[in-house]
Design a protein around this motif. Structure first.
Motif, mmCIF file in Angstrom:
data_model
loop_
_atom_site.group_PDB
_atom_site.id
_atom_site.type_symbol
_atom_site.label_atom_id
_atom_site.label_comp_id
_atom_site.label_asym_id
_atom_site.label_seq_id
_atom_site.Cartn_x
_atom_site.Cartn_y
_atom_site.Cartn_z
ATOM 1 N N ASN A 1 -3.484 -10.138 14.351
ATOM 2 C CA ASN A 1 -3.794 -10.987 13.090
ATOM 3 C C ASN A 1 -4.843 -11.684 13.165
ATOM 4 O O ASN A 1 -5.021 -12.827 14.124
ATOM 5 N N PRO A 2 -6.133 -11.772 12.239
ATOM 6 C CA PRO A 2 -7.270 -12.545 12.231
ATOM 7 C C PRO A 2 -7.018 -13.816 11.786
ATOM 8 O O PRO A 2 -7.814 -14.894 12.097
ATOM 9 N N VAL A 3 -5.789 -13.949 11.020
ATOM 10 C CA VAL A 3 -5.628 -15.494 10.713
ATOM 11 C C VAL A 3 -4.588 -16.012 11.558
ATOM 12 O O VAL A 3 -3.547 -15.832 11.609
ATOM 13 N N ILE A 4 -5.060 -17.120 11.872
ATOM 14 C CA ILE A 4 -4.444 -17.795 13.111
ATOM 15 C C ILE A 4 -3.809 -18.959 12.300
ATOM 16 O O ILE A 4 -4.564 -20.086 12.001
ATOM 17 N N CYS A 5 -2.628 -19.178 12.174
ATOM 18 C CA CYS A 5 -2.167 -20.123 11.284
ATOM 19 C C CYS A 5 -1.966 -21.670 12.187
ATOM 20 O O CYS A 5 -1.450 -21.380 13.133
ATOM 21 N N GLN A 6 -2.338 -22.700 11.570
ATOM 22 C CA GLN A 6 -2.359 -24.093 12.454
ATOM 23 C C GLN A 6 -1.362 -24.953 11.875
ATOM 24 O O GLN A 6 -1.773 -26.128 11.527
ATOM 25 N N LEU A 7 -0.349 -24.494 11.061
ATOM 26 C CA LEU A 7 0.376 -25.458 10.349
ATOM 27 C C LEU A 7 2.018 -25.470 11.152
ATOM 28 O O LEU A 7 2.795 -25.529 10.319
ATOM 29 N N GLU A 8 1.907 -25.472 12.386
ATOM 30 C CA GLU A 8 3.239 -25.381 12.917
ATOM 31 C C GLU A 8 4.089 -26.676 12.884
ATOM 32 O O GLU A 8 5.247 -26.553 12.964
ATOM 33 N N GLN A 9 3.597 -27.509 12.537
ATOM 34 C CA GLN A 9 4.016 -28.731 12.470
ATOM 35 C C GLN A 9 4.697 -29.155 11.172
ATOM 36 O O GLN A 9 5.696 -30.135 11.142
ATOM 37 N N ILE A 10 4.843 -28.031 10.289
ATOM 38 C CA ILE A 10 5.413 -28.283 8.942
ATOM 39 C C ILE A 10 6.914 -27.966 9.249
ATOM 40 O O ILE A 10 7.372 -26.926 9.794
ATOM 41 N N ALA B 1 0.797 -1.197 -0.058
ATOM 42 C CA ALA B 1 0.017 0.056 0.077
ATOM 43 C C ALA B 1 0.820 1.386 0.083
ATOM 44 O O ALA B 1 1.934 1.037 0.303
ATOM 45 N N GLN B 2 0.380 2.351 -0.274
ATOM 46 C CA GLN B 2 1.035 3.592 -0.242
ATOM 47 C C GLN B 2 1.257 3.888 1.011
ATOM 48 O O GLN B 2 0.903 3.397 2.263
ATOM 49 N N GLN B 3 2.189 4.846 1.382
ATOM 50 C CA GLN B 3 2.990 5.175 2.848
ATOM 51 C C GLN B 3 1.866 5.366 3.808
ATOM 52 O O GLN B 3 1.981 5.068 4.948
ATOM 53 N N ASP B 4 0.963 6.117 3.350
ATOM 54 C CA ASP B 4 -0.245 6.732 4.314
ATOM 55 C C ASP B 4 -1.378 5.639 4.615
ATOM 56 O O ASP B 4 -2.340 5.977 5.413
ATOM 57 N N GLN B 5 -1.395 4.566 3.742
ATOM 58 C CA GLN B 5 -2.642 3.612 3.850
ATOM 59 C C GLN B 5 -2.165 2.411 4.701
ATOM 60 O O GLN B 5 -2.230 1.037 4.434
ATOM 61 N N TYR B 6 -2.056 2.938 6.024
ATOM 62 C CA TYR B 6 -1.400 1.708 6.974
ATOM 63 C C TYR B 6 -2.536 0.803 7.129
ATOM 64 O O TYR B 6 -2.272 -0.313 7.488
ATOM 65 N N ILE B 7 -3.907 1.149 6.970
ATOM 66 C CA ILE B 7 -4.935 0.281 7.310
ATOM 67 C C ILE B 7 -4.913 -0.877 5.997
ATOM 68 O O ILE B 7 -4.930 -2.285 6.314
ATOM 69 N N ARG B 8 -4.841 -0.582 5.232
ATOM 70 C CA ARG B 8 -4.728 -1.366 3.889
ATOM 71 C C ARG B 8 -3.365 -2.422 3.791
ATOM 72 O O ARG B 8 -3.406 -3.364 3.682
ATOM 73 N N GLN B 9 -2.374 -1.754 4.406
ATOM 74 C CA GLN B 9 -1.100 -2.214 4.436
ATOM 75 C C GLN B 9 -1.070 -3.481 5.324
ATOM 76 O O GLN B 9 -0.710 -4.495 5.351
ATOM 77 N N ARG B 10 -1.711 -3.079 6.551
ATOM 78 C CA ARG B 10 -1.834 -4.199 7.529
ATOM 79 C C ARG B 10 -2.673 -5.308 7.107
ATOM 80 O O ARG B 10 -2.349 -6.434 7.525
ATOM 81 N N MET B 11 -3.840 -5.020 6.472
ATOM 82 C CA MET B 11 -4.805 -6.028 6.006
ATOM 83 C C MET B 11 -4.114 -6.950 5.087
ATOM 84 O O MET B 11 -4.212 -8.276 4.946
ATOM 85 N N LEU B 12 -3.291 -6.387 4.150
ATOM 86 C CA LEU B 12 -2.389 -7.298 2.994
ATOM 87 C C LEU B 12 -1.285 -7.969 3.848
ATOM 88 O O LEU B 12 -1.230 -9.140 3.526
ATOM 89 N N GLU B 13 -0.822 -7.554 4.815
ATOM 90 C CA GLU B 13 0.283 -8.236 5.772
ATOM 91 C C GLU B 13 -0.553 -9.345 6.234
ATOM 92 O O GLU B 13 -0.016 -10.701 6.530
ATOM 93 N N HIS B 14 -1.701 -9.162 6.838
ATOM 94 C CA HIS B 14 -2.508 -10.316 7.603
ATOM 95 C C HIS B 14 -2.889 -11.380 6.910
ATOM 96 O O HIS B 14 -2.853 -12.671 7.036
ATOM 97 N N LEU B 15 -3.203 -10.912 5.510
ATOM 98 C CA LEU B 15 -3.476 -12.059 4.501
ATOM 99 C C LEU B 15 -2.583 -12.881 3.797
ATOM 100 O O LEU B 15 -2.626 -13.734 3.030
#
Length: 424
Positions: free
Chosen positions: A338-347, A305-319
């Protein structure tokens, strides 16, 4: 089996390798053939008695239609042994074949290379550049090759139309005297002759790395990921095979497809509350990336995202957060959870790279993985990028890490150190 004095070690359990090929003009079953043939050569040197079978299975595509998957199975010739190794292949080459024009591709490549140079010229990235240049073998790549490649692409972009027109005129007038492969459209043939091999390879990366939803190539990327995820789920759910472990292995751009497939699984596992689905995901025990451009795509080609688009940047990072190091996330007091809770720690993630491979490298953008430098003899370029497939130590490392893990011995730990020092 000529090594009579070797006591063979037997793989344990039921394993499936899920192979994803890289860039280039691939044919069906080539990736499977490379991997299976060289794995069997390693088994043969270990005097491991085995048999090889071609099997088929009924599968569904992402759109719901049926198709027949072919895969190979390695199993013991001794009926008292109970192990199998199935080798599956996801073949995606037709999705990107001849889909992007040469001018579009050259424009994308120049932008990517300019972005790479600008990235390393930023003040905040000076330390990262210095760490890369500590290794003398990398100085040529970052100080000279990127800039020379940019100059080459700019010059080629200028002369390409004229050069192609000239070749087309020659082929057109020489048509009555030609035969064989030259008996086709002179215009299409002129493109094949003029376009360098590098452009054909980069075309796959260009199409897949374009994440702009307004781009027509975004649908191709989505289709590739949908089919990869669908086949992986079918393998995990295969009741007849009933695998104990599934290992994803991606070469070159295939490593990016493997990573993105797992990232999608992380999102799905967060949304779903079905425990049986989570048990299936627990079968995924390994991710093998080799010749991987994951770091390069993350640093230079990922959507930001652009430098001032911190909401969009954070959403892209989460996904797109599967095993991304926290220090590369936006420093902001907002939306820290982060709403994405990864459950692949065994990899168990292992990344293989070679200093003569211009596409691969030590992965620094991600965490919880092992970087293994390969030392096979190769020249810089395509030979360095393809050498993994035929390097015996590559297969030895894989078998020690993933196929003999049930054996209670210390060979696995010793091998990780040996691969870095034994080959010169």
């Amino acid at each position: 089996m000529s090594h009579q004095n070797i006591n063979p070690r037997f793989p344990k359990g039921r394993t499936a390798f899920f192979l994803i090929h890289g860039v280039g003009e691939q044919n069906p079953f080539e990736t499977m053939d490379y991997f299976a043939r060289n794995l069997l050569q390693y088994f043969d040197k270990q005097s491991l008695p085995f048999k090889l079978e071609h099997l088929i299975a009924k599968r569904r595509l992402a759109n719901g239609s049926f198709w027949t998957e072919s895969f190979v199975r390695v199993s013991p010739s001794d009926s008292e042994q109970n192990w199998i190794i199935d080798i599956h292949e996801y073949y995606w080459a037709p999705n990107t074949e001849n889909k992007i024009s040469v001018p579009e591709l050259l424009q994308w490549a120049e932008q990517a290379l300019d972005g790479t140079i600008k990235f390393y010229n930023r003040q905040e990235n000076k330390d990262l550049l210095q760490r890369l240049l500590v290794n003398n073998k990398r100085k040529g790549l970052f100080q000279f090759r990127l800039r020379s490649l940019t100059i080459f692409l700019r010059l080629f972009n200028l002369v390409y139309p004229v050069l192609r027109l000239g070749i087309w005129l020659i082929l057109l007038f020489a048509g009555p005297f030609l035969r064989g492969r030259f008996l086709q459209s002179a215009w299409k043939l002129s493109k094949q002759i003029v376009t360098p091999v590098l452009v054909n390879f980069v075309g796959d990366v260009a199409i897949y790395s374009i994440t702009d939803p307004k781009s027509p190539y975004q649908k191709i990327r989505q289709q590739i990921l949908a089919e990869s995820l669908t086949l992986l789920k079918a393998i995990l759910k295969d009741k007849e095979a009933n695998y104990d472990q599934v290992i994803l292995a991606g070469h070159s751009l295939g490593s990016c497809i493997a990573y993105d497939t797992l990232n999608l699984l992380c999102i799905e596992s967060t949304l779903g509350q079905n425990k049986s689905k989570n048990l299936l995901l627990d079968k995924i025990k390994g991710l093998i990336t080799f010749g991987s451009p994951l770091d390069k795509i993350a640093f230079f080609l990922r959507e930001t995202a652009q430098q001032d688009q911190y909401i969009r940047q954070r959403m892209l990072e989460h996904l797109n957060s599967f095993r991304v190091k926290p220090e590369f996330a936006l420093q902001s007091p907002y939306m820290t959870k982060n709403p994405v809770i990864c459950q692949l720690e065994q990899i168990n993630w292992v990344n293989y790279y070679h200093l003569k491979d211009p596409i691969s490298g030590h992965l620094d953008y991600y965490e919880n993985l092992d970087n293994v430098e390969m030392k096979y003899h190769a020249s810089w370029g395509l030979e360095g990028h393809m050498g993994y497939w035929t390097d015996p130590s590559f297969y030895e490392n894989i078998t020690e890490r993933f196929l003999y893990t049930s054996n209670q011995d210390k060979d696995n730990q010793k091998f990780t150190q040996k691969v870095s020092y034994n080959q010169s």
